[in-house]
Enzyme design. Structure first.
Site, PDB file in Angstrom:
ATOM      1  N   SER A 466       0.818  -1.216   0.000  1.00 33.98           N
ATOM      2  CA  SER A 466       0.000   0.000   0.000  1.00 33.98           C
ATOM      3  C   SER A 466       0.850   1.263   0.000  1.00 33.98           C
ATOM      4  CB  SER A 466      -0.931  -0.007   1.218  1.00 33.98           C
ATOM      5  OG  SER A 466      -1.752  -1.149   1.214  1.00 33.98           O
ATOM      6  N   HIS A 518       0.311   4.376   4.477  1.00 31.53           N
ATOM      7  CA  HIS A 518      -0.264   5.085   3.329  1.00 31.53           C
ATOM      8  C   HIS A 518       0.263   6.519   3.266  1.00 31.53           C
ATOM      9  CE1 HIS A 518      -4.040   2.264   3.392  1.00 31.53           C
ATOM     10  NE2 HIS A 518      -2.918   1.628   3.148  1.00 31.53           N
TER      11      HIS A 518
END
Length: 591
Positions: A466, A518
């Protein structure tokens, strides 16, 4: 004849091939359709040269050199060159490349020099796309229009450079829905509608839109020219975002167009264009001797102080994307290997594994243990998951990289791989495997580092790509900012990008999602994008794309100053951020 074989072929796309590093001398020739296949190709990699003596021309073909007629689905492409040797034929004025009655026509990548009259003529065609063309003729060559469009509809011209002795693009009667964009014009007479209404003709043009073009050293910029006494209309015409440099008449609507020594004033019967103006207009100005159209042989004189033309390179060919698909396969294989090593039936018992009857050794842990349909946390930790204690106290810094290739479950894997295919492949096609591969790794590392520095994550592990994927998203935003001049709908692109980023970041608030990775990946990719994805500004052209004999005095610089400034700032922040983060991590501190 090779063309007859191609035209009569029934394969999907029969192609006539002109090999590279070869020169072919062709007399006037007509490639007649229709053909049996719905798609016909002509690939030109070599050089095609026109005749240099009058005996090659007959009365029938005195106006045409290479003609394609009635060929549907025609695609003429390649990086080859046409040389009409036009200086010998400026009095007879044959067209170089003509397309008549062609539907779904595509012409791209070609170069035409020294045309005798029009470089490319489009007549009676529908759905035509002309792109990445380089059309050159001396600025004192008469009637050498770059592209002339008549009696055609749905024609697009873009990403091309045209320098001629007449109109760069001329749109004449019977044309509609013509779109011209990102064309660099100069020298020449500009981009013109007309002339229309000669000898009282009923002439009509509509839906002509010219956008994002550069005109440098041309007689005119945006021009509409009509003869007196004509009938018809020219409506729904727009010129938008046009850059003009040393242009004689930036905008001109000439309702007294005349190529003769003198023309009689016919204001009383003029019904073409601005009909509300009525009578009482001033007499027509003297005709421009530099604006000679077919059928006249007046002297052709140019202003000697004209600045040199501005050229633009052809659009770059997209890269072949292989690295991001390879990363996709590597993640899939790594997940399969993870499930094989996990061996749920052997460690927890078959009755405690999901889908054991179908998957056997590859069955998943219970939802209570892993709601994402994947392996146990112990297996992930053994294979390289990001664990603060092992990274800091165990000195296993390699886990900052290895965790990028592990996934917690099928749901986690599918979500990340869909994003990888959507973002990664497009970026690799545009910027190449080296820059995007480096960007992917830097972003993934930044995401892992930020996750390890987050308070409260010392007791949990982190896996997944991610961070790297959010880095690609951040890089798309920085690429939009640093290459701002290359975008047309800037505000639309920026608002869309911000919306996508916000939606993706909101996913981080779901349970079991490491939003710190993230954010770290996004910031790393955002900064790296300023360094790795900087492109030349719009209008820049390197020396290799300028024909011999041309000099450019007002050359557009490769990059703008703000691009270099953003690059330096981003590079300092990126290196400094990694250095500070690693130092704090191995000292056992957090942010």
């Amino acid at each position: 004849m090779a063309w007859q074989e191609v035209c009569e072929a029934t394969s999907e796309t029969p192609t006539l091939y002109i090999p590279e590093q070869k020169t072919f001398f062709l007399n006037p020739i007509r490639f007649q359709g229709p053909c049996k296949s719905d798609h016909v190709g002509v690939q030109i990699l070599g050089k095609i040269v026109g005749p240099s003596n009058a005996s090659a021309w007959s009365d029938e073909d005195a106006k045409l050199w290479l003609t394609f007629a009635g060929v549907n689905g025609l695609h003429v492409f390649g990086n080859g060159q046409f040389d009409s040797q036009g200086e010998s034929w400026w009095k007879s004025c044959p067209n170089a490349l003509s397309f008549f009655g062609c539907t779904n026509l595509t012409v791209d990548g070609l170069t035409s020099i020294n045309s005798a009259q029009n470089h490319i003529s489009i007549g009676g065609c529908e759905n035509a796309v002309l792109s990445d063309l380089q059309l050159y003729a001396p600025d004192d060559s008469p009637n050498t229009d770059g592209i002339k469009i008549g009696r055609s509809t749905n024609v697009q011209v873009f990403n091309s450079t045209i320098g001629t002795g007449d109109d760069c693009v001329a749109i004449i009667s019977g044309s509609s829905f013509i779109n011209i964009s990102r064309v660099t014009c100069g020298p020449g007479h500009g981009i013109s509608i007309g002339s229309l209404g000669k000898d009282g003709d009923n002439s009509t043009v509509e839906e002509i839109h010219v956008k994002d073009c550069i005109l440098n050293g041309t007689d005119n910029g945006a021009r509409i020219k009509t003869w007196q006494g004509g009938v018809g209309y020219a409506r729904n015409i727009s010129f938008e975002n046009i850059q003009l440099y040393s242009v004689g008449n930036p905008i001109i609507i000439d309702q007294f167009y005349c190529t003769y020594h003198s023309c009689k004033n016919q204001s009383f019967c003029r019904r073409l264009f601005l009909t509300a103006m009525g009578k009482g207009l001033p007499p027509p100005p003297p005709p421009s001797s530099s604006d000679i159209e077919t059928g006249t042989n007046k002297p052709h004189r140019r202003t000697p102080s004209r600045p040199p033309p501005q050229f633009s390179p052809p659009a770059p060919e997209p890269w072949f994307a292989w690295l991001m698909p390879l990363v996709f396969v590597a993640n899939i294989v790594m997940f399969i290997v993870t499930m094989y090593i996990n061996d749920c039936p052997a460690t927890t018992g078959a009755e405690n594994c999901l889908f054991y009857d179908y998957l056997g050794r590859f069955s998943f842990q219970r939802f209570k243990d892993n709601p994402l349909l994947g392996p146990s946390l112990i297996t992930l930790k053994e294979l390289g998951a990001l664990d603060w204690k092992l990274v800091v106290e165990g000195k296993q810094a390699w886990r900052l990289i290895s965790c990028m290739w592990l996934h917690a479950g099928v749901i986690h894997l599918l979500a990340n791989m869909m994003s990888l295919l959507f973002l990664g492949i497009r970026l690799e096609q545009e910027f190449g495997f080296l820059r995007i591969g480096l960007l992917y790794m830097l972003s993934g590392f930044g995401g892992s580092l930020r996750s390890a520095l987050t308070p409260g994550r010392r007791q949990t592990i982190s896996v997944g790509a991610s961070g790297a994927l959010f880095g690609l998203l951040g890089a798309m935003l920085s690429e939009l900012i640093t290459n701002w001049t290359n975008y047309t709908n800037k505000c639309g692109a920026l608002s869309t990008m911000l919306l996508i980023i916000c939606l993706n970041l909101s996913v981080g608030f779901l349970p079991h999602v490491d939003n710190s990775a993230h954010i770290g990946g996004f910031i790393s990719g955002f900064l790296a994008g300023f360094v790795l994805l900087m492109r030349p500004q719009f209008g820049y052209v390197s020396r290799k794309h300028i024909p011999p004999g041309y000099e450019i005095k007002h050359k557009v610089p490769r990059h703008k100053c703000y691009q270099y400034l953003l690059l330096v700032i981003a590079l300092v922040l990126l290196i400094g951020g990694y250095a500070i983060g690693l130092n704090r991590l191995f000292e056992g501190q957090t942010f």
